[in-house]
Design a protein around this motif. Structure first.
Motif, PDB file in Angstrom:
ATOM      1  N   ALA A 145     -34.277   6.759 -64.051  1.00  0.00           N
ATOM      2  CA  ALA A 145     -33.005   7.176 -63.459  1.00  0.00           C
ATOM      3  C   ALA A 145     -33.192   8.416 -62.604  1.00  0.00           C
ATOM      4  CB  ALA A 145     -31.975   7.430 -64.555  1.00  0.00           C
ATOM      5  N   GLY A 146     -34.014   9.348 -63.080  1.00  0.00           N
ATOM      6  CA  GLY A 146     -34.268  10.562 -62.317  1.00  0.00           C
ATOM      7  C   GLY A 146     -34.925  10.274 -60.985  1.00  0.00           C
ATOM      8  N   ALA A 147     -35.848   9.313 -60.955  1.00  0.00           N
ATOM      9  CA  ALA A 147     -36.530   8.966 -59.712  1.00  0.00           C
ATOM     10  C   ALA A 147     -35.544   8.441 -58.673  1.00  0.00           C
ATOM     11  CB  ALA A 147     -37.613   7.924 -59.987  1.00  0.00           C
ATOM     12  N   VAL A 148     -34.628   7.591 -59.101  1.00  0.00           N
ATOM     13  CA  VAL A 148     -33.655   7.011 -58.165  1.00  0.00           C
ATOM     14  C   VAL A 148     -32.703   8.089 -57.644  1.00  0.00           C
ATOM     15  CG1 VAL A 148     -31.783   5.346 -57.913  1.00  0.00           C
ATOM     16  CG2 VAL A 148     -33.812   4.752 -59.256  1.00  0.00           C
ATOM     17  N   ILE A 149     -32.193   8.918 -58.542  1.00  0.00           N
ATOM     18  CA  ILE A 149     -31.262   9.981 -58.128  1.00  0.00           C
ATOM     19  C   ILE A 149     -31.950  10.965 -57.197  1.00  0.00           C
ATOM     20  CG2 ILE A 149     -29.882  11.928 -58.958  1.00  0.00           C
ATOM     21  CD1 ILE A 149     -29.367  10.262 -61.500  1.00  0.00           C
ATOM     22  N   ALA A 150     -33.183  11.344 -57.533  1.00  0.00           N
ATOM     23  CA  ALA A 150     -33.926  12.271 -56.678  1.00  0.00           C
ATOM     24  C   ALA A 150     -34.209  11.648 -55.315  1.00  0.00           C
ATOM     25  CB  ALA A 150     -35.228  12.678 -57.363  1.00  0.00           C
ATOM     26  N   GLY A 151     -34.492  10.345 -55.282  1.00  0.00           N
ATOM     27  CA  GLY A 151     -34.703   9.671 -54.015  1.00  0.00           C
ATOM     28  C   GLY A 151     -33.470   9.734 -53.126  1.00  0.00           C
ATOM     29  N   LEU A 152     -32.313   9.517 -53.721  1.00  0.00           N
ATOM     30  CA  LEU A 152     -31.066   9.618 -52.955  1.00  0.00           C
ATOM     31  C   LEU A 152     -30.857  11.037 -52.432  1.00  0.00           C
ATOM     32  CD1 LEU A 152     -28.707   7.495 -55.249  1.00  0.00           C
ATOM     33  CD2 LEU A 152     -29.389   6.934 -52.912  1.00  0.00           C
ATOM     34  N   LEU A 153     -31.118  12.033 -53.276  1.00  0.00           N
ATOM     35  CA  LEU A 153     -30.950  13.426 -52.854  1.00  0.00           C
ATOM     36  C   LEU A 153     -31.888  13.776 -51.702  1.00  0.00           C
ATOM     37  CD1 LEU A 153     -30.615  15.225 -56.322  1.00  0.00           C
ATOM     38  CD2 LEU A 153     -28.806  14.761 -54.654  1.00  0.00           C
ATOM     39  N   LEU A 154     -33.140  13.336 -51.802  1.00  0.00           N
ATOM     40  CA  LEU A 154     -34.101  13.644 -50.747  1.00  0.00           C
ATOM     41  C   LEU A 154     -33.756  12.915 -49.448  1.00  0.00           C
ATOM     42  CD1 LEU A 154     -37.531  13.722 -52.603  1.00  0.00           C
ATOM     43  CD2 LEU A 154     -36.101  15.628 -51.883  1.00  0.00           C
ATOM     44  N   GLY A 155     -33.301  11.662 -49.560  1.00  0.00           N
ATOM     45  CA  GLY A 155     -32.914  10.926 -48.365  1.00  0.00           C
ATOM     46  C   GLY A 155     -31.768  11.615 -47.631  1.00  0.00           C
TER      47      GLY A 155
END
Length: 287
Positions: free
Chosen positions: A235-245
């Motif tokens: 879950a952290g990977a997906v949320i962090a990906g959205l934040l970085l995008g």
């Protein structure tokens, strides 16, 4: 409204980064090494999706081709390479994965050439909502990513093999004592990772252009998102990906398109200075 538009644009890019980071963190959580071949596996998924899309013109067929072929490739690489190196050091596995990535990239260059290729999609009228301009094609890609994410989390949290994966990630020795067969877990893991990278590669190819270097350029943001979210946390990977995008798109007016990739690492450094183990707390396996 200008920055709201950038946020909307960044969400689709963030989904691609999040999917790639999810693949990275799954391998790290269960197999315990950073898989540097993730980006080139995405490139393979983009090419298979391109072939399926050119043959049928269907996004569904393209996605199915990418998922099936990339899952098979991932399983093959595990069986021929990583399975034989089980028990080796993390550094040995990392270096091996870099070699696998170079091999895949070279093979794709030989087969398809180095000319950039495009998905041929019909032009559609954008959707306007309160001043925001939304491309319907982006909505389709977001729906594909959402279906993929739901599928992955259902596998992880609602199936016996997913529970076994999380058990191996939490405590491999205890899982073995409990009667869990790690070989079956690894087969399921690499097929799941292949499917995820296939979807991410298809989305990236449709948003940009397809070339042998496509996934390699996405590898560093994927690693950054995996670390930022808390390595081993899906879950952290997906949320962090959205934040970085989103962060990359918001930075474009200030640093330009060329340098927006560096923003991922600026955000990563700032967060890790405050939370050294990422956004989601302590380092842990796939939970």
């Amino acid at each position: 409204m200008f920055y709201a538009q950038l946020i909307v644009n960044g969400l689709v890019q963030g989904l691609i980064v999040g999917l790639a980071a999810l693949a990275v963190t799954l391998v790290f959580g269960v197999a315990r090494f950073a898989n540097a071949a993730t980006g080139d596996t995405m490139t393979f998924g983009a090419y298979t999706a391109l072939i399926g899309h050119k043959a049928t013109g269907s996004l569904v067929v393209a996605g199915g081709a990418a998922v099936g072929a990339t899952a098979l490739l991932s399983l093959t690489v595990y069986a021929l390479v990583f399975r034989k190196l089980a028990g080796r050091s993390v550094v040995a596995l990392l270096v091996t994965s870099i070699g696998v990535g170079f091999l895949l990239r070279a093979a794709l260059g030989i087969i398809f050439g180095h000319n950039q290729q495009l998905f041929t999609v019909p032009l559609v009228r954008p959707i306007r909502f309160n001043g925001l301009i939304i491309n319907p094609f982006d909505l389709q890609l977001a729906a594909v990513a959402a279906v993929a994410l739901v599928g992955v989390f259902l596998v992880l949290y609602a199936t016996p093999i997913g529970r076994r994966m999380r058990a191996v990630a939490d405590n491999r020795e205890l899982a073995l004592v409990s009667g869990i067969r790690p070989e079956r877990v690894m087969i399921a893991l690499w097929m799941l990772v292949g499917a995820v990278t296939g979807v991410a590669g298809m989305m990236l190819g449709m948003k940009t252009v397809v070339s042998p270097e496509l996934g390699w350029e996405m590898l560093l943001p994927a690693f950054a998102a995996a670390i930022l979210g808390g390595i081993g946390s899906p879950a952290g990977a997906v949320i962090a990906g959205l934040l970085l995008g989103v962060a990359q798109e918001l930075s474009t007016p200030f640093v330009g398109f060329t340098y927006k990739l560096s923003i991922s690492f600026v955000v990563l450094l700032l967060v890790l200075l405050v939370r050294p183990r990422g956004l989601f707390g302590r380092l842990e396996g796939v939970r």
